[in-house]
Scaffold this motif. Sequence first.
Motif, PDB file in Angstrom:
ATOM      1  N   ALA A 411       0.648  -1.382   0.089  1.00  0.00           N
ATOM      2  CA  ALA A 411       0.029  -0.114   0.115  1.00  0.00           C
ATOM      3  C   ALA A 411       0.937   1.628  -0.043  1.00  0.00           C
ATOM      4  N   ILE A 412       2.320   0.861   1.135  1.00  0.00           N
ATOM      5  CA  ILE A 412       2.924   2.046   0.912  1.00  0.00           C
ATOM      6  C   ILE A 412       3.535   2.901  -0.342  1.00  0.00           C
ATOM      7  N   LEU A 413       3.353   1.529  -1.156  1.00  0.00           N
ATOM      8  CA  LEU A 413       4.463   1.532  -2.151  1.00  0.00           C
ATOM      9  C   LEU A 413       3.619   2.325  -3.855  1.00  0.00           C
ATOM     10  N   ALA A 414       2.288   1.687  -3.660  1.00  0.00           N
ATOM     11  CA  ALA A 414       1.252   2.542  -4.746  1.00  0.00           C
ATOM     12  C   ALA A 414       1.655   4.064  -4.147  1.00  0.00           C
ATOM     13  N   GLY A 415       0.967   3.908  -2.767  1.00  0.00           N
ATOM     14  CA  GLY A 415       0.787   5.751  -2.905  1.00  0.00           C
ATOM     15  C   GLY A 415       2.482   6.461  -3.261  1.00  0.00           C
ATOM     16  N   TRP A 416       2.832   6.196  -2.698  1.00  0.00           N
ATOM     17  CA  TRP A 416       4.601   6.080  -3.743  1.00  0.00           C
ATOM     18  C   TRP A 416       5.232   6.656  -5.065  1.00  0.00           C
TER      19      TRP A 416
END
Length: 421
Positions: A411-416
């Motif tokens: 989820a963090i990777l997608a937002g970044w």
Amino acid sequence: MLNKIQQLTKSNFARNVAIVATGTAGAQAIAMAFSPAITRIYGPDTFGAMGTFIAIFEIVSPLAALSYPIAMVLPEKDSDAIGLAKASLWIALLSSFIATLVLLTFKTPIVNTFNLKAIEPYILLLPATMLFSVLVAIATQWTIRKKLFKLKAWSTIMQSLIINSMKTGFGLINPAAMILIATTSLGYLLQAALIWIGIKTKKESAFLTKEPDKPILDLLKEYKDFAYYRTPQILLNSTSQSLPILMLANLFTPASVGFYVLARTVLFVPTTLIGTSVGEVFYPKFVEAVRQGLSGRYLLIKACISLAAIGCAPYIILIIFGPSIFSTIFGENWFEAGEYARWMSAWLFVVLVTRPIVAAIPALSLQGLFLAFEILSTLLRIAAIFVGYLWLNTALGAIIAFSLINIVIYAILAGWVIRKS
């Protein structure tokens, strides 16, 4: 709504995704059709040995060609892509030779240190499997570059049919781990051969003989980011994804590894079927958009939302009915694998949704930052497995913690990446 559906079905992107998905679906359908027989022939312990071999292979395979095959889609000239392919092959030959020497010299210390006794008789198959996987990577990237999606689909289906037939037929004669491991290794060589045969029958046959315009060393320097950043990133990701197998093998029983391997195999069906198909078609489309100076954010968000809508159903079903589905289809011995599947479903659904995110990273030149992100993610995954082990003192507890931390990471990777695009 009808007009939008008609536009989607007429678009080249949708047709190409459908072609790749058809090949992947056919291969997965064949594998699933053989699975009830294969799981009853071999059993959890044998699957555990195969899973351990695959885990080790997935860790060392990024070193085989230093990720240069992935770069083949990027050059504007085919001659540069050909140079990258030949460079990848030479690197693979050298790395496989070095791996063979290391295993011949230090096999016993390696086996004892990492508790690999279950695969000791087959460990020398690793260098050959590394080389075969690079042949597949080179052939696959060329089919993606030249949009030979029908060829890719056909080779995937034929490989699955032949390899699963071999696993079943030889398993009836001798249901040993050697059969599963050897056919898994042979599968890479077979798929590479099938793709090369297809390339030879098309106008792309010059790819096999044409000399690159640029010196190979110049190409290696130009695309060095793949060796410096993408290879360590893939290595870390493969290591962290293989951690459950290696830690289950060390902390629990071979059967627990077998349960995890079967659960992961089944759960990767939608991820492979939908995510890989979209990723292979999305990657060159996204590269083209970036070359033209267009914003990739809309493409990324649209692709992720589409994957979420398409892929949610199978994972929801497995969350609700996982144990009963596994025991009914694969046999009563595999009920525990269904429990694993329940918790792993949420994690692998997020993996599916973020496939375009990972595919976009090279085109956005984010590989250095992605490597730093992967280092942190690996540490979090290791910590999660230990927390799960100490929390419940069971293999299932380790799987639960590992699955939950992966949801957060992706989820963090997608937002970044969406923000950077």
